[in-house]
Design a protein around this motif. Structure first.
Motif, PDB file in Angstrom:
ATOM      1  N   PHE A   5      14.741  47.112  38.102  1.00  0.00           N
ATOM      2  CA  PHE A   5      15.625  48.137  37.583  1.00  0.00           C
ATOM      3  C   PHE A   5      14.785  48.835  36.487  1.00  0.00           C
ATOM      4  O   PHE A   5      13.792  48.555  36.067  1.00  0.00           O
ATOM      5  N   SER A  48      15.375  49.600  33.318  1.00  0.00           N
ATOM      6  CA  SER A  48      15.316  49.020  32.020  1.00  0.00           C
ATOM      7  C   SER A  48      14.615  47.350  31.974  1.00  0.00           C
ATOM      8  O   SER A  48      15.004  46.752  31.317  1.00  0.00           O
ATOM      9  N   ASN A  89      15.208  44.532  32.389  1.00  0.00           N
ATOM     10  CA  ASN A  89      16.097  43.379  32.754  1.00  0.00           C
ATOM     11  C   ASN A  89      15.762  42.207  32.756  1.00  0.00           C
ATOM     12  O   ASN A  89      15.899  41.544  33.623  1.00  0.00           O
ATOM     13  N   LEU A  90      14.532  41.741  31.851  1.00  0.00           N
ATOM     14  CA  LEU A  90      14.120  40.462  32.098  1.00  0.00           C
ATOM     15  C   LEU A  90      14.898  39.793  31.201  1.00  0.00           C
ATOM     16  O   LEU A  90      15.453  40.179  30.233  1.00  0.00           O
ATOM     17  N   ILE A  91      14.926  38.323  31.436  1.00  0.00           N
ATOM     18  CA  ILE A  91      16.014  37.350  30.500  1.00  0.00           C
ATOM     19  C   ILE A  91      15.149  37.168  29.146  1.00  0.00           C
ATOM     20  O   ILE A  91      14.083  36.540  29.445  1.00  0.00           O
ATOM     21  N   PRO A  92      15.671  37.743  28.104  1.00  0.00           N
ATOM     22  CA  PRO A  92      14.879  37.678  26.729  1.00  0.00           C
ATOM     23  C   PRO A  92      14.377  36.259  26.485  1.00  0.00           C
ATOM     24  O   PRO A  92      13.605  35.994  25.658  1.00  0.00           O
ATOM     25  N   VAL A  93      15.286  35.042  26.613  1.00  0.00           N
ATOM     26  CA  VAL A  93      14.979  33.817  26.236  1.00  0.00           C
ATOM     27  C   VAL A  93      13.990  33.237  27.140  1.00  0.00           C
ATOM     28  O   VAL A  93      13.378  31.945  26.699  1.00  0.00           O
ATOM     29  N   PHE A  94      13.633  33.685  28.190  1.00  0.00           N
ATOM     30  CA  PHE A  94      12.632  33.209  28.963  1.00  0.00           C
ATOM     31  C   PHE A  94      11.349  33.658  28.929  1.00  0.00           C
ATOM     32  O   PHE A  94      11.492  34.845  28.671  1.00  0.00           O
ATOM     33  N   THR A  95      10.448  32.927  29.147  1.00  0.00           N
ATOM     34  CA  THR A  95       8.985  33.641  29.417  1.00  0.00           C
ATOM     35  C   THR A  95       9.135  34.176  30.535  1.00  0.00           C
ATOM     36  O   THR A  95       9.657  34.192  31.654  1.00  0.00           O
ATOM     37  N   GLU A 103       8.833  31.871  33.675  1.00  0.00           N
ATOM     38  CA  GLU A 103      10.240  31.504  33.885  1.00  0.00           C
ATOM     39  C   GLU A 103      11.449  32.472  34.537  1.00  0.00           C
ATOM     40  O   GLU A 103      12.084  32.261  35.229  1.00  0.00           O
ATOM     41  N   GLU A 105      10.120  32.602  38.176  1.00  0.00           N
ATOM     42  CA  GLU A 105      10.506  31.228  38.595  1.00  0.00           C
ATOM     43  C   GLU A 105      12.081  31.211  38.955  1.00  0.00           C
ATOM     44  O   GLU A 105      12.779  30.598  39.900  1.00  0.00           O
ATOM     45  N   LEU A 106      12.938  31.924  38.182  1.00  0.00           N
ATOM     46  CA  LEU A 106      14.294  31.679  38.131  1.00  0.00           C
ATOM     47  C   LEU A 106      14.999  31.888  39.534  1.00  0.00           C
ATOM     48  O   LEU A 106      15.796  31.424  39.937  1.00  0.00           O
ATOM     49  N   ARG A 124       6.942  35.679  26.006  1.00  0.00           N
ATOM     50  CA  ARG A 124       8.371  36.271  26.286  1.00  0.00           C
ATOM     51  C   ARG A 124       8.347  37.678  26.385  1.00  0.00           C
ATOM     52  O   ARG A 124       7.585  38.447  25.849  1.00  0.00           O
ATOM     53  N   ARG A 172       9.111  39.336  39.788  1.00  0.00           N
ATOM     54  CA  ARG A 172      10.655  38.686  40.187  1.00  0.00           C
ATOM     55  C   ARG A 172      11.022  38.984  41.240  1.00  0.00           C
ATOM     56  O   ARG A 172      11.606  38.455  42.095  1.00  0.00           O
TER      57      ARG A 172
END
Lengths: 242, 405
Positions: free
Chosen positions: A92, A94, A96-102, A105, A108-109, A141, A157
């Motif tokens: 995407f 912007s 759009n990585l999950i901020p609370v994951f490294t 992670e 890996e998700l 992070r 990802r």
């Protein structure tokens, strides 16, 4: 060559009952494995809508889309999510990585969602981070990474699930020139060496220059479908202006 | 496992917000436990004062006695009958009593009182009457003296070793007159008992009322007070129609009614508390959904099933609520235990008001673990119900719309 995407006569109209906006009109598209394709066109030309439909995020009002022979327009919402997980990678604008994951992670998700084994996940993550050149940032992070680095993680990802193709919506729009070049280098390398199919929607001449096929959309219709184009040409500038 | 990890990490995404929600749950749980515990504690104390220290949990009378409490409705004391009762399940002890009214007089003062004839040893085994002696000695078998409540003694202006004259009506209309030395002063938690009760040995009472070997009741001590009704039913079917078996709830419906009414008003206070908790949690969920709409759309786009996303959100809500809840329970334990050991005591006029209504002006807490557990479960259920909001939102999420900025 193996056909990855086969879209027949697809159309999409927003607000059909009030003020209809014909975002995509009677588009036919055929993409082979290993293509490095840019979808270009002015704002409002239907690039993102077309990309959303090719990615199974939106359904066309008319026509059908076959991905690897599967008609995704006939899949149930749940089956479609599953199909996207296994077959399509998304990058995407912007990140759009999950901020609370490294970074690790985040990559890996996708594989966790696919119920891959721990060893397989570890090996794949290592390989992907080598490919994007961020082995030393795996446990960082997203907030501590630059925009370019975040987008490279987003590419990793998207690749994690070993998809049929990757859809990238304006992947370089939020990047500086150096980061954009680095990202394009990585994607081009993956395309050439691993035969991964990429489709971008973009305005960015740097991306368009690197594309081996350029599909130009104007008013929701395919205006042209060519090989690499010269972004300094009058033809390109006219389209951009339109 | 990764779902738990994602939920846990998400919970700390906005630390301040999570901390505020947890604090709201924390204080609400403490307040809720304290109000519940105080209420239960006060009721336990009330029941202990009225039931354990006087009426016993079950009494057996001659049929009709409770409706017309006169000495003509007494029954004959029988060891055989006592043995029959003792053999029944959940019966710990049986003690006989002869109770009636009399006028108690000192030099110039007279007051109505309740004369209770007891077997000192057996009575103490059931009602721990000995613990209520504040001056003098507890009665012994063959004792000719009496013990009276401190309120009655005060009203009659009598002290230990003074004498009291009792005048009343005995069995079958006989005159009941006697003069007795005061050998003990008793202090009860319940003001009514303090102002009216006068204890003597059963033999003395039977002589006073000319009711040889007759009783008004057997007071029953139970092994397990929770099995009140089945035990009463068991006694009823064993003794037949000649005797009436009554639980303390049947004998004192006003106490039961008071407890019910008070619990009802407490429900309203608790509802307000739970509404506060609910608004706190809901506010968090609402903000969370607005903030993360884009991200949720993205997760569904890349292949996360909505059901998984729902699980993540549900776990997040649960973690937040559970953490606040557990911390609230842990923090309330020392407060409740302290107030159990050192209960709040009203003094002065406020205490008098309570005593006028027949209640001891003391507010102990109850340490019943169920109170803590129930609050935990209630708040947890509340959290689960509220987490339906994000679940419904996720069920309706459309990745394309959610990712529109």
């Amino acid at each position: 060559m193996k056909t990855v995407i086969d879209a027949h006569n697809i159309s999409k109209t927003f607000n059909p009952e009030t003020i209809p906006i014909h975002a995509v009109r009677d588009v036919h598209l055929h993409l082979e494995r290993g293509e490095f394709t840019a979808l270009v066109g002015p704002s409002g030309s239907g690039k993102t809508t077309l990309l959303n439909m090719l990615g199974g995020l939106d359904k066309p009002d008319k026509g059908n889309i076959l991905i690897n022979g599967v008609d995704i327009t006939s899949l149930t919402p749940n089956a479609l999510i599953d199909f996207r997980l296994k077959n399509i990678g998304f990058v995407f604008q912007s990140f759009n990585l999950i901020p609370v994951f490294t970074a690790r992670e985040n990559v890996e998700l996708i594989m966790q969602l696919q119920h891959r084994s721990k060893s397989e996940i570890e090996e794949r993550v290592r390989t992907l981070f080598q490919e994007i050149g961020l082995e030393d940032k795996m446990d960082t992070r997203p907030a501590q990474l630059s925009g370019g680095q975040q987008q490279r993680v987003a590419v990793a990802r998207a690749l994690a699930s070993k998809p049929q193709f990757i859809l990238a919506d304006e992947p370089t729009a939020n990047l500086d020139s150096k980061s954009a070049t680095k990202l394009l280098d990585i994607m081009a390398k993956l395309n050439e060496e691993e035969n991964i199919t990429f489709i971008f929607s973009t305005h960015d001449p740097r991306v368009i220059k690197r594309a081996r096929r350029v599909i130009t959309l104007v008013d929701g219709q395919v205006h042209s479908d060519t090989g690499p184009i010269d972004t300094s040409s009058d033809h390109f500038n006219t389209i951009e202006k339109e | 496992m990764w779902l738990l990890k994602l939920s846990w990490k998400n919970m700390w995404r906005n630390r301040n917000r999570t901390a505020i929600t947890m604090t709201a749950v924390f204080f609400s749980v403490i307040l809720s436990i304290l109000t519940n515990s105080l209420q239960e504690g006060v009721f336990d104390n009330l029941i202990k004062n009225v039931v354990s220290f006087y009426s016993g949990y079950i009494q057996i009378h001659k049929t009709g006695y409770w409706d017309e409490q006169i000495l003509d409705n007494t029954f004959e004391n029988s060891q055989e009958l006592q043995d029959q009762i003792l053999q029944l399940e959940n019966i710990d002890a049986v003690t006989p009593r002869l109770e009636s009214f009399a006028l108690a007089s000192s030099d110039t003062l007279t007051k109505g009182c309740m004369v209770i004839g007891i077997l000192p040893g057996k009575e103490d085994a059931i009602t721990q009457l000995k613990n209520k002696v504040t001056e003098g000695n507890y009665l012994s078998d063959g004792d000719l003296g009496i013990m009276m409540g401190e309120g009655l003694a005060r009203r009659l202006k009598l002290e230990l070793k003074d004498s009291v004259v009792l005048i009343g009506q005995g069995y079958h209309g006989a005159m009941a007159v006697g003069k007795y030395p005061i050998t003990g002063i008793l202090s009860f938690g319940q003001p009514e008992m303090n102002d009216q009760s006068l204890y003597m040995t059963l033999a003395n009472a039977q002589v006073l009322y000319s009711a040889e070997n007759r009783l008004t009741s057997y007071v029953i001590g139970l092994e397990n007070t929770n099995d009140l009704d089945p035990t009463a039913e068991n006694i009823r079917s064993s003794l037949g129609d000649g005797y009436e078996t009554m639980t303390w709830e049947e004998m004192m419906p006003e106490v039961v009614q008071h407890i019910r009414t008070d619990k009802g008003s407490m429900v309203i206070i608790q509802l307000v508390l739970y509404m506060l908790i609910a608004f706190g949690i809901f506010g968090t969920l609402l903000m969370m959904m607005v903030e993360r709409k884009y991200e949720m759309g993205m997760l569904v786009a890349i292949g996360m099933k909505k059901f998984k996303l729902m699980q993540v959100m549900m776990l997040e809500s649960l973690f937040t609520v559970l953490s606040g809840c557990i911390l609230g329970i842990l923090a309330s334990i020392p407060i409740v235990v302290y107030l159990y050991k050192y209960p709040i005591r009203f003094k002065g006029q406020l205490a008098e008001v309570y005593e006028e209504f027949g209640f001891e002006a003391i507010f102990p807490t109850s340490t019943n673990p169920e109170i803590f557990l129930n609050q935990g479960i209630l708040v947890l259920i509340l959290g689960l119900i509220l987490s339906l909001y994000p679940i419904v939102k996720i069920a309706r999420i459309n990745p394309v719309n959610a990712m529109k900025k």
